[in-house]
Enzyme design. Structure first.
Site, PDB file in Angstrom:
ATOM      1  N   HIS A  49       0.889  -1.152   0.000  1.00  0.00           N
ATOM      2  CA  HIS A  49       0.000   0.000   0.000  1.00  0.00           C
ATOM      3  C   HIS A  49       0.935   1.212   0.000  1.00  0.00           C
ATOM      4  O   HIS A  49       2.061   1.132   0.523  1.00  0.00           O
ATOM      5  CB  HIS A  49      -0.874   0.017   1.256  1.00  0.00           C
ATOM      6  CG  HIS A  49      -1.818  -1.149   1.319  1.00  0.00           C
ATOM      7  ND1 HIS A  49      -1.877  -2.007   2.382  1.00  0.00           N
ATOM      8  CD2 HIS A  49      -2.737  -1.580   0.422  1.00  0.00           C
ATOM      9  CE1 HIS A  49      -2.809  -2.927   2.147  1.00  0.00           C
ATOM     10  NE2 HIS A  49      -3.331  -2.697   0.964  1.00  0.00           N
ATOM     11  N   ASP A  52       2.380   1.810   3.322  1.00  0.00           N
ATOM     12  CA  ASP A  52       3.279   0.760   3.826  1.00  0.00           C
ATOM     13  C   ASP A  52       4.716   1.162   3.501  1.00  0.00           C
ATOM     14  O   ASP A  52       5.646   0.869   4.253  1.00  0.00           O
ATOM     15  CB  ASP A  52       3.038  -0.584   3.111  1.00  0.00           C
ATOM     16  CG  ASP A  52       1.743  -1.265   3.513  1.00  0.00           C
ATOM     17  OD1 ASP A  52       1.328  -1.124   4.680  1.00  0.00           O
ATOM     18  OD2 ASP A  52       1.155  -1.943   2.641  1.00  0.00           O
ATOM     19  N   HIS A 213     -12.242 -13.315  -3.199  1.00  0.00           N
ATOM     20  CA  HIS A 213     -13.175 -12.327  -3.739  1.00  0.00           C
ATOM     21  C   HIS A 213     -14.086 -12.972  -4.790  1.00  0.00           C
ATOM     22  O   HIS A 213     -15.280 -12.667  -4.863  1.00  0.00           O
ATOM     23  CB  HIS A 213     -12.421 -11.147  -4.347  1.00  0.00           C
ATOM     24  CG  HIS A 213     -11.593 -10.388  -3.353  1.00  0.00           C
ATOM     25  ND1 HIS A 213     -10.837  -9.294  -3.689  1.00  0.00           N
ATOM     26  CD2 HIS A 213     -11.400 -10.551  -2.018  1.00  0.00           C
ATOM     27  CE1 HIS A 213     -10.222  -8.827  -2.624  1.00  0.00           C
ATOM     28  NE2 HIS A 213     -10.541  -9.585  -1.596  1.00  0.00           N
ATOM     29  N   ASP A 250      -9.355 -14.821   3.975  1.00  0.00           N
ATOM     30  CA  ASP A 250      -7.923 -14.862   3.627  1.00  0.00           C
ATOM     31  C   ASP A 250      -7.230 -16.106   4.191  1.00  0.00           C
ATOM     32  O   ASP A 250      -6.129 -16.039   4.738  1.00  0.00           O
ATOM     33  CB  ASP A 250      -7.201 -13.586   4.104  1.00  0.00           C
ATOM     34  CG  ASP A 250      -7.665 -12.342   3.363  1.00  0.00           C
ATOM     35  OD1 ASP A 250      -8.137 -12.468   2.216  1.00  0.00           O
ATOM     36  OD2 ASP A 250      -7.554 -11.239   3.924  1.00  0.00           O
ATOM     37  N   ASP A 283      -2.374 -13.558  -0.780  1.00  0.00           N
ATOM     38  CA  ASP A 283      -3.029 -12.622   0.151  1.00  0.00           C
ATOM     39  C   ASP A 283      -3.675 -13.432   1.274  1.00  0.00           C
ATOM     40  O   ASP A 283      -4.896 -13.543   1.354  1.00  0.00           O
ATOM     41  CB  ASP A 283      -4.061 -11.762  -0.589  1.00  0.00           C
ATOM     42  CG  ASP A 283      -4.413 -10.493   0.192  1.00  0.00           C
ATOM     43  OD1 ASP A 283      -3.890 -10.325   1.316  1.00  0.00           O
ATOM     44  OD2 ASP A 283      -5.211  -9.683  -0.314  1.00  0.00           O
TER      45      ASP A 283
HETATM   46  C1  3MF Z   1      -9.001  -6.815   0.700  1.00  0.00           C
HETATM   47  C2  3MF Z   1      -7.777  -7.074  -0.043  1.00  0.00           C
HETATM   48  C3  3MF Z   1      -6.711  -6.049   0.100  1.00  0.00           C
HETATM   49  C4  3MF Z   1      -5.956  -5.834  -1.192  1.00  0.00           C
HETATM   50  C5  3MF Z   1      -4.792  -4.903  -0.996  1.00  0.00           C
HETATM   51  C6  3MF Z   1      -4.014  -4.654  -2.236  1.00  0.00           C
HETATM   52  C7  3MF Z   1      -5.688  -5.673   2.228  1.00  0.00           C
HETATM   53  O1  3MF Z   1      -9.933  -7.819   0.597  1.00  0.00           O
HETATM   54  O2  3MF Z   1      -7.646  -8.099  -0.674  1.00  0.00           O
HETATM   55  O3  3MF Z   1      -5.821  -6.491   1.132  1.00  0.00           O
HETATM   56  O4  3MF Z   1      -5.513  -7.028  -1.713  1.00  0.00           O
HETATM   57  O5  3MF Z   1      -5.291  -3.717  -0.519  1.00  0.00           O
HETATM   58  O6  3MF Z   1      -4.796  -4.288  -3.287  1.00  0.00           O
HETATM   59 MG    MG Z   2      -6.306  -8.988  -2.028  1.00  0.00          MG
END
Ligand code: 3MF
Ligand code: MG
Length: 345
Positions: A49, A52, A213, A250, A283
């Site tokens: 980010h 970050d 997602h 996640d 992720d």
């Molecule tokens: C949220 C995410 C995010 C994104 C990240 C980079 C914090 O569901 O997946 O993780 O992956 O912001 O784009």
């Molecule tokens: Mg993500």
């Protein structure tokens, strides 16, 4: 033999274990240590980010941002690592409570675009061209609170402003159907790439697909990936897992849906994703109950499982597959896949 896969994760993937209903359960790990861990665990890049990499970007000029990011780049390079992408973190700022790019207040929309330009300055310093847009609060809790027709125009305007600000950058949209909003705009890769096609320079807008997602949208992650891959638009992935329609868990890759994980790996293999030079981003988050000191296994397990599934894909009996398809014997095909995954003879 085949090209090796390259792996990445973000600093947020080594974390304190806090969730919305409880406090932190593990001590924070300093950024410098995370960079070392990244290499030690067998990863080749870090994802960022904007803040970050460089804290409080709003308070810095473009030159200051780039200079500060160059320092971070040196820390990465000392470990033989690269920066994969930068994502503007609009969702942590109180200004963006109702979204940034799609906020009703034009001053907030302006802020969101300016902040995104700062993320681009940081990307320049870090030496990456890839920007990721996770559109966290670009959506609604109450449908009547925004005009969704306008919202999509605003999203396009923000993307175009970023493309215009730096002629080198490429934008990968990371779709997600919900959380933190009730309904998010751009819930799937289809939406993302339709929007991309309308951008001022469509060739510089693509997607990043996260397993969880896609599952939250009720879709098959491997087909979502195939759609983007077939258009040359899968510019990164966030592999992880998700146990049905719950909060965005996640979980470690393949730990809830092994067969679906196998199919994601299969489609990446069929598309020659490793040869494209793009990264396998993980992720994943440590379980809240995982003790400090043993809280990195979500990363190593995910990587290990990915590589094990690459082997499974490569060693699947192609002749049998073709035969089953030719015979339209899908029961046999399905059983062969499961038997292969389970090591049954
Ligand atoms: C949220 C995410 C995010 C994104 C990240 C980079 C914090 O569901 O997946 O993780 O992956 O912001 O784009
Ligand atoms: Mg993500």
């Amino acid at each position: 033999m085949t090209t090796a896969y390259r792996f990445s994760f973000g600093p947020w993937n080594i974390h304190t274990g806090a969730d919305p209903f409880g406090p932190e359960v593990r001590p924070a790990i300093a950024f410098g240590r995370k960079v070392k861990l990244c290499r030690e665990l067998g990863f080749q890049a870090m994802q960022f980010h904007d803040d970050d990499a460089v804290p409080e970007p709003e308070k810095k000029t473009p030159a200051q941002l780039e200079k500060a990011a160059v320092e971070v780049r040196k820390i990465l390079e000392a470990e033989g690592l690269a920066a994969e992408f930068v994502a503007p973190r609009l969702w942590e700022n109180p200004l963006g409570i109702d979204g940034g790019y799609t906020a009703n207040d034009p001053a907030v929309r302006h802020w969101a675009i300016e902040r995104s330009k700062k993320a681009i300055d940081i990307a320049r310093g870090l030496g990456t061209k890839l920007m990721v847009l996770w559109l966290a609060r670009e959506g609604t809790y109450i449908r009547e609170s925004k005009n969704a027709l306008d919202s999509h125009k605003y999203l396009l305007a923000a993307i175009n402003a970023m493309l215009e600000y730096d002629k080198e950058i490429e934008i990968a949209i990371e779709p997600k159907p919900n959380e933190p909003t009730d309904h998010a705009y751009i819930p799937t890769i289809g939406h993302a790439l339709a929007l991309a096609s309308q951008a001022a320079d469509p060739s510089r807008v693509g997607g990043l697909i996260e397993t969880a997602h896609a599952l939250l949208a009720g879709l098959d992650p491997s087909d979502e990936m195939a759609f983007a891959l077939s258009l040359g638009k899968l510019w990164s992935v966030h592999l992880n897992d998700q146990n049905g329609l719950k909060f965005d868990e996640d979980k470690s890759f393949g730990m809830a849906n092994l067969r679906a994980a196998y199919n994601q790996v299969r489609i990446l293999e069929l598309a020659g994703y490793a040869e494209s030079g793009r990264y396998i981003g993980l992720d994943v988050k440590a379980l809240r109950t995982q003790k400090a000191g043993a809280d990195l296994r979500h990363l190593t397990n995910s990587r290990q499982l990915f590589l094990a599934l690459v082997e499974k894909v490569r060693t699947f009996d192609r002749k049998l597959e073709q035969q089953c398809v030719a015979d339209r014997d899908y029961e046999a095909l399905e059983m062969a896949v499961i038997a292969h995954l389970m090591g049954l003879k």
